[in-house]
Design a protein around this motif. Structure first.
Motif, PDB file in Angstrom:
ATOM      1  N   MET A 503      20.027  40.963  49.647  1.00  0.00           N
ATOM      2  CA  MET A 503      20.468  39.670  50.148  1.00  0.00           C
ATOM      3  C   MET A 503      20.011  38.513  49.260  1.00  0.00           C
ATOM      4  SD  MET A 503      19.873  38.108  53.962  1.00  0.00           S
ATOM      5  CE  MET A 503      20.617  39.570  54.684  1.00  0.00           C
ATOM      6  N   THR A 504      18.818  38.634  48.705  1.00  0.00           N
ATOM      7  CA  THR A 504      18.273  37.535  47.902  1.00  0.00           C
ATOM      8  C   THR A 504      18.225  37.866  46.417  1.00  0.00           C
ATOM      9  OG1 THR A 504      16.036  38.372  48.303  1.00  0.00           O
ATOM     10  CG2 THR A 504      16.909  36.717  49.852  1.00  0.00           C
ATOM     11  N   SER A 518      36.281  32.044  40.743  1.00  0.00           N
ATOM     12  CA  SER A 518      36.987  32.121  42.018  1.00  0.00           C
ATOM     13  C   SER A 518      36.852  33.473  42.693  1.00  0.00           C
ATOM     14  CB  SER A 518      38.478  31.791  41.825  1.00  0.00           C
ATOM     15  OG  SER A 518      39.074  32.690  40.916  1.00  0.00           O
ATOM     16  N   VAL A 519      36.405  34.499  41.980  1.00  0.00           N
ATOM     17  CA  VAL A 519      36.252  35.830  42.554  1.00  0.00           C
ATOM     18  C   VAL A 519      34.882  36.379  42.194  1.00  0.00           C
ATOM     19  CG1 VAL A 519      37.096  38.203  42.572  1.00  0.00           C
ATOM     20  CG2 VAL A 519      38.727  36.328  42.462  1.00  0.00           C
ATOM     21  N   VAL A 520      34.114  36.739  43.213  1.00  0.00           N
ATOM     22  CA  VAL A 520      32.844  37.440  43.018  1.00  0.00           C
ATOM     23  C   VAL A 520      32.837  38.619  43.981  1.00  0.00           C
ATOM     24  CG1 VAL A 520      30.342  37.320  43.086  1.00  0.00           C
ATOM     25  CG2 VAL A 520      31.653  35.324  42.360  1.00  0.00           C
ATOM     26  N   ASP A 521      32.828  39.825  43.450  1.00  0.00           N
ATOM     27  CA  ASP A 521      32.886  41.035  44.261  1.00  0.00           C
ATOM     28  C   ASP A 521      31.494  41.668  44.289  1.00  0.00           C
ATOM     29  OD1 ASP A 521      33.345  43.414  45.499  1.00  0.00           O
ATOM     30  OD2 ASP A 521      34.984  44.056  44.201  1.00  0.00           O
ATOM     31  N   THR A 522      30.859  41.636  45.458  1.00  0.00           N
ATOM     32  CA  THR A 522      29.523  42.216  45.601  1.00  0.00           C
ATOM     33  C   THR A 522      29.498  43.310  46.671  1.00  0.00           C
ATOM     34  OG1 THR A 522      28.934  40.486  47.179  1.00  0.00           O
ATOM     35  CG2 THR A 522      28.405  40.076  44.861  1.00  0.00           C
ATOM     36  N   ALA A 523      30.646  43.855  47.023  1.00  0.00           N
ATOM     37  CA  ALA A 523      30.687  44.898  48.047  1.00  0.00           C
ATOM     38  C   ALA A 523      29.993  46.164  47.558  1.00  0.00           C
ATOM     39  CB  ALA A 523      32.122  45.214  48.413  1.00  0.00           C
ATOM     40  N   GLY A 524      29.583  47.002  48.503  1.00  0.00           N
ATOM     41  CA  GLY A 524      29.039  48.306  48.156  1.00  0.00           C
ATOM     42  C   GLY A 524      27.630  48.287  47.634  1.00  0.00           C
ATOM     43  N   ASN A 525      26.865  47.214  47.887  1.00  0.00           N
ATOM     44  CA  ASN A 525      25.451  47.159  47.525  1.00  0.00           C
ATOM     45  C   ASN A 525      24.604  47.559  48.735  1.00  0.00           C
ATOM     46  OD1 ASN A 525      24.826  45.964  44.661  1.00  0.00           O
ATOM     47  ND2 ASN A 525      26.680  44.920  45.377  1.00  0.00           N
ATOM     48  N   PRO A 526      23.292  47.788  48.540  1.00  0.00           N
ATOM     49  CA  PRO A 526      22.453  48.201  49.682  1.00  0.00           C
ATOM     50  C   PRO A 526      22.451  47.217  50.833  1.00  0.00           C
ATOM     51  CG  PRO A 526      21.334  48.638  47.614  1.00  0.00           C
ATOM     52  CD  PRO A 526      22.568  47.876  47.266  1.00  0.00           C
ATOM     53  N   GLN A 528      24.228  43.291  52.327  1.00  0.00           N
ATOM     54  CA  GLN A 528      25.257  42.278  52.146  1.00  0.00           C
ATOM     55  C   GLN A 528      24.700  41.141  51.307  1.00  0.00           C
ATOM     56  OE1 GLN A 528      26.825  40.753  55.769  1.00  0.00           O
ATOM     57  NE2 GLN A 528      28.256  39.367  54.784  1.00  0.00           N
ATOM     58  N   VAL A 529      25.460  40.767  50.296  1.00  0.00           N
ATOM     59  CA  VAL A 529      25.022  39.729  49.374  1.00  0.00           C
ATOM     60  C   VAL A 529      25.832  38.475  49.636  1.00  0.00           C
ATOM     61  CG1 VAL A 529      24.748  39.084  46.956  1.00  0.00           C
ATOM     62  CG2 VAL A 529      24.404  41.455  47.658  1.00  0.00           C
ATOM     63  N   LEU A 530      25.121  37.388  49.961  1.00  0.00           N
ATOM     64  CA  LEU A 530      25.797  36.121  50.209  1.00  0.00           C
ATOM     65  C   LEU A 530      25.940  35.365  48.903  1.00  0.00           C
ATOM     66  CD1 LEU A 530      23.951  35.063  53.497  1.00  0.00           C
ATOM     67  CD2 LEU A 530      26.166  36.193  53.243  1.00  0.00           C
ATOM     68  N   VAL A 531      27.159  34.933  48.616  1.00  0.00           N
ATOM     69  CA  VAL A 531      27.452  34.245  47.356  1.00  0.00           C
ATOM     70  C   VAL A 531      27.945  32.848  47.666  1.00  0.00           C
ATOM     71  CG1 VAL A 531      28.884  34.228  45.289  1.00  0.00           C
ATOM     72  CG2 VAL A 531      27.996  36.387  46.170  1.00  0.00           C
ATOM     73  N   GLN A 532      27.313  31.861  47.064  1.00  0.00           N
ATOM     74  CA  GLN A 532      27.736  30.475  47.232  1.00  0.00           C
ATOM     75  C   GLN A 532      28.335  30.002  45.916  1.00  0.00           C
ATOM     76  OE1 GLN A 532      27.614  28.569  50.102  1.00  0.00           O
ATOM     77  NE2 GLN A 532      28.882  27.186  48.894  1.00  0.00           N
ATOM     78  N   LEU A 533      29.654  29.810  45.919  1.00  0.00           N
ATOM     79  CA  LEU A 533      30.317  29.340  44.715  1.00  0.00           C
ATOM     80  C   LEU A 533      30.076  27.848  44.536  1.00  0.00           C
ATOM     81  CD1 LEU A 533      33.737  31.203  44.899  1.00  0.00           C
ATOM     82  CD2 LEU A 533      31.693  31.856  43.670  1.00  0.00           C
ATOM     83  N   PRO A 534      30.179  27.381  43.296  1.00  0.00           N
ATOM     84  CA  PRO A 534      30.008  25.941  43.057  1.00  0.00           C
ATOM     85  C   PRO A 534      30.992  25.130  43.883  1.00  0.00           C
ATOM     86  CG  PRO A 534      30.031  27.150  40.991  1.00  0.00           C
ATOM     87  CD  PRO A 534      30.403  28.123  42.062  1.00  0.00           C
ATOM     88  N   PRO A 535      30.597  23.933  44.337  1.00  0.00           N
ATOM     89  CA  PRO A 535      31.471  23.131  45.213  1.00  0.00           C
ATOM     90  C   PRO A 535      32.817  22.810  44.603  1.00  0.00           C
ATOM     91  CG  PRO A 535      29.242  22.244  45.159  1.00  0.00           C
ATOM     92  CD  PRO A 535      29.307  23.289  44.113  1.00  0.00           C
ATOM     93  N   THR A 536      32.888  22.695  43.292  1.00  0.00           N
ATOM     94  CA  THR A 536      34.143  22.305  42.652  1.00  0.00           C
ATOM     95  C   THR A 536      34.999  23.486  42.261  1.00  0.00           C
ATOM     96  OG1 THR A 536      32.969  22.216  40.542  1.00  0.00           O
ATOM     97  CG2 THR A 536      33.211  20.153  41.771  1.00  0.00           C
ATOM     98  N   ALA A 537      34.531  24.709  42.501  1.00  0.00           N
ATOM     99  CA  ALA A 537      35.309  25.896  42.142  1.00  0.00           C
ATOM    100  C   ALA A 537      36.490  26.059  43.082  1.00  0.00           C
ATOM    101  CB  ALA A 537      34.432  27.148  42.203  1.00  0.00           C
ATOM    102  N   PRO A 538      37.617  26.609  42.625  1.00  0.00           N
ATOM    103  CA  PRO A 538      38.781  26.852  43.499  1.00  0.00           C
ATOM    104  C   PRO A 538      38.402  27.743  44.671  1.00  0.00           C
ATOM    105  CG  PRO A 538      39.349  27.188  41.200  1.00  0.00           C
ATOM    106  CD  PRO A 538      37.866  27.030  41.259  1.00  0.00           C
ATOM    107  N   ARG A 539      38.875  27.399  45.841  1.00  0.00           N
ATOM    108  CA  ARG A 539      38.532  28.143  47.046  1.00  0.00           C
ATOM    109  C   ARG A 539      39.486  29.304  47.236  1.00  0.00           C
ATOM    110  NH1 ARG A 539      33.398  27.500  48.077  1.00  0.00           N
ATOM    111  NH2 ARG A 539      32.791  25.312  48.002  1.00  0.00           N
ATOM    112  N   GLN A 540      39.076  30.493  46.839  1.00  0.00           N
ATOM    113  CA  GLN A 540      39.865  31.698  47.042  1.00  0.00           C
ATOM    114  C   GLN A 540      38.984  32.736  47.732  1.00  0.00           C
ATOM    115  OE1 GLN A 540      41.812  33.170  43.587  1.00  0.00           O
ATOM    116  NE2 GLN A 540      42.600  31.186  42.970  1.00  0.00           N
ATOM    117  N   PRO A 541      39.597  33.721  48.395  1.00  0.00           N
ATOM    118  CA  PRO A 541      38.797  34.750  49.076  1.00  0.00           C
ATOM    119  C   PRO A 541      37.885  35.452  48.088  1.00  0.00           C
ATOM    120  CG  PRO A 541      41.099  34.895  49.717  1.00  0.00           C
ATOM    121  CD  PRO A 541      41.032  33.918  48.590  1.00  0.00           C
ATOM    122  N   ARG A 542      36.662  35.708  48.529  1.00  0.00           N
ATOM    123  CA  ARG A 542      35.721  36.425  47.678  1.00  0.00           C
ATOM    124  C   ARG A 542      35.194  37.641  48.419  1.00  0.00           C
ATOM    125  NH1 ARG A 542      33.674  31.438  49.190  1.00  0.00           N
ATOM    126  NH2 ARG A 542      31.687  31.475  50.294  1.00  0.00           N
ATOM    127  N   ALA A 543      35.001  38.711  47.679  1.00  0.00           N
ATOM    128  CA  ALA A 543      34.628  39.978  48.310  1.00  0.00           C
ATOM    129  C   ALA A 543      33.129  40.046  48.483  1.00  0.00           C
ATOM    130  CB  ALA A 543      35.120  41.149  47.467  1.00  0.00           C
TER     131      ALA A 543
END
Length: 546
Positions: A503-504, A518-526, A528-543
């Motif tokens: 997580m951290t 716009s895409v950060v895929d962190t699935a399948g790790n031990p 759940q990894v929370l990812v905070q994209l930069p405020p100005t980055a395009p808002r698209q679904p992230r895995a």
């Protein structure tokens, strides 16, 4: 002044209408202004006066009330079992008749039904239940599609003068006789054809495309005259048959010859000498062994652009290939050696695919690739290489080295490759310590880097500035520091799936400055990894996820 102006306008507009003629003078007023409604069958649509569309209505009976002016009639995707003669024969203006995907049998399609359709140019009766092609179709016919029926017999003169004829996916055992001499395109694939009778194609001198793939043709089913008269033939597909050799007497006009999925063991140079205009030769999935393609066998094909040989048993790159060859596709063979001169005779080669052979680094000469100055794509995936080959052309755009046994990346082997845009190193044995300092320094055009499924413990440093897509999934990465992506401000997609992240594990500052991410895929790790994209980055679904 106002009075004189009013008089002038009245004079210019003519005399007032007489009583009872108001609607004629102003056609937009009154009931008589509307044209009479066109006749259109129930549930069908008639977007134009000459078009009737009854597609997909589950009709079991031929629709009535079809206008005699109809030129285009679509009855496809219904459940019609027969065409009534009296209804069809009155539609003498028809040019296109689409009966695709119905339940029509030969008994339900009487020959006399088409006698009055003297304007018919296109007929589509594919995916029905015809056992015999209609005996008399109009001479005006240009396109006849009877594919995917149960046709076993063709009558002479059935198809008029100039059809593009499709009889694919039927049950024909021989090439039909008396085909129109003005044929330009003939589809006979997916039948049971084992023989082309002598002279069956002697009059089809306008034929440009001939499709005979997925049949049962053997060498004895063809002879030296089968294709010799087709002086305009450009495309010939004989793939998925049982041929043991290249057919004889191929026409000079031929541009594409597809012989894949046959039983060819040996290519005789004399068989190809007449086809000097050949541009694409496809010989994949045959039985070509070590001596199957003798040196110089293809040299007469001076204009050959693309050669497909994948899925054979070749042990070396064939020698003395045409000098103007642009694409050589050789994956899934038994090539074990690349000598210094094996590729030297093809200076214009732009694409070389040697994936899934048996190459080892010790048997790849250090000058093997040096002559290929025009090479843009090189695929060496699925071999047994332990290091990147030396002497790679500086103009490469794509280099694929996945699924090898690489254990080191040496900067000097990638030096000068400043046009490389895509590099795949997935499924190797690379660790962070195996990547030498400065490895990425000269790859300033690199946009896609795949390092997935290696043994990396953290993000490699000093990645190229132009990088937009980075694949790191399936490694051993347990931490992403705040400076991990300082060198890659253009990063758009990052794949960290199936690592050792918690997580951290990702520093909150790691993605600062990545304005395009716009895409950060962190699935399948031990965890759940929370990812905070930069405020100005395009808002698209992230895995993300456990």
């Amino acid at each position: 002044m106002r009075l004189s102006l009013l008089l002038l306008l009245l004079l210019l507009s003519g005399p007032p209408p007489t009583p009872g003629t108001e609607d004629a003078a102003f056609p937009h007023m009154g009931e008589s202004s509307q044209p009479p409604p066109r006749a259109c069958p129930p549930r069908c649509s008639c977007p134009r006066a000459d078009t009737v569309d009854c597609n997909g209505l589950d009709l079991q009976v031929f629709p009535d009330n079809i206008t005699r002016a109809a030129q285009h009639l679509s009855l496809q995707n219904n459940q019609l079992q027969e065409l009534p003669y009296n209804e069809l024969s009155r539609l003498s203006s028809l040019r296109t008749l689409n009966l695709h995907n119905n339940l029509l049998s030969s008994e339900g399609l009487p020959d006399e039904a088409f006698e009055s359709l003297t304007q018919l140019q296109h007929i589509y009766v594919a995916h029905n239940k015809l056992s015999v092609a209609p005996q008399f179709l109009p001479r005006s016919l240009r396109v006849a599609d009877l594919a995917a029926n149960q046709v076993t017999e063709i009558f002479p003169l059935t198809f008029g003068e100039k059809p593009a004829l499709s009889l694919s996916s039927n049950q024909l055992s021989y090439l039909p006789p008396s085909l129109p001499p003005s044929l330009e395109r003939l589809h006979l694939q997916n039948n049971f054809i084992s023989k082309v009778p002598r002279g069956a194609l002697s009059r089809q001198t306008h034929l440009r495309e001939l499709y005979l793939q997925h049949n049962q043709l053997t060498d004895s089913g063809l002879d030296a005259t089968t294709f010799s008269k087709l002086r305009h033939l450009e495309y010939l597909d004989l793939s998925h048959n049982q041929l043991a050799s290249v057919p004889a007497a191929l026409p000079r006009s031929l541009a594409v010859l597809h012989l894949g999925r046959n039983c060819i063991r040996w290519v005789e140079a004399a068989r190809l000498r007449g086809a000097r205009g050949l541009r694409y030769l496809l010989l994949q999935h045959n039985q070509l062994g070590a001596t199957g393609l003798p040196p110089g066998a293809l040299r007469p094909l001076r204009g050959l652009h693309t050669l497909h040989l994948y899925g054979n048993r070749l042990e070396r790159v064939p020698l003395a290939l045409p000098r103007r060859l642009r694409a050589l596709v050789l994956p899934h063979n038994h090539v074990t050696v690349l000598g210094a001169r094996d590729l030297a005779g093809m200076p214009g080669l732009a694409e070389l695919n040697l994936a899934y052979n048996r190459l080892v680094s010790a048997h790849v000469h250090r000058r093997a690739f040096r002559p290929l100055r025009a090479l843009r794509s090189l695929d060496l995936a699925g071999n047994r290489l332990t290091r990147v080959p030396s002497g790679l052309p500086g103009g490469l755009h794509t280099l694929r080295l996945q699924r090898n046994q690489l254990r080191a990346l040496e900067p000097e082997l990638l030096a000068g490759m400043n046009e490389l845009r895509e590099l795949s190193l997935a499924h190797n044995h690379l660790r962070i310590g195996d990547i030498g300092p400065g490895t990425w320094h000269e790859l300033q055009a690199l946009q896609v880097l795949d390092l997935s499924h290696n043994e990396l413990s953290f993000v490699p440093p000093d990645l190229p500035e132009a990088l937009e897509e980075l694949h790191l999934q399936g490694n051993r990465i347990g931490h992403v520091g705040s400076e991990a992506f300082l060198s890659t401000p253009r990063l758009r997609a990052l794949f960290l799936r199936a690592n050792r992240l918690h997580m951290t594990s990702i520093a909150p500052e790691a993605f600062l400055g990545l304005l395009h991410l716009s895409v950060v895929d962190t699935a399948g790790n031990p965890e759940q990894v929370l990812v905070q994209l930069p405020p100005t980055a395009p808002r698209q679904p992230r895995a993300g996820g456990p």
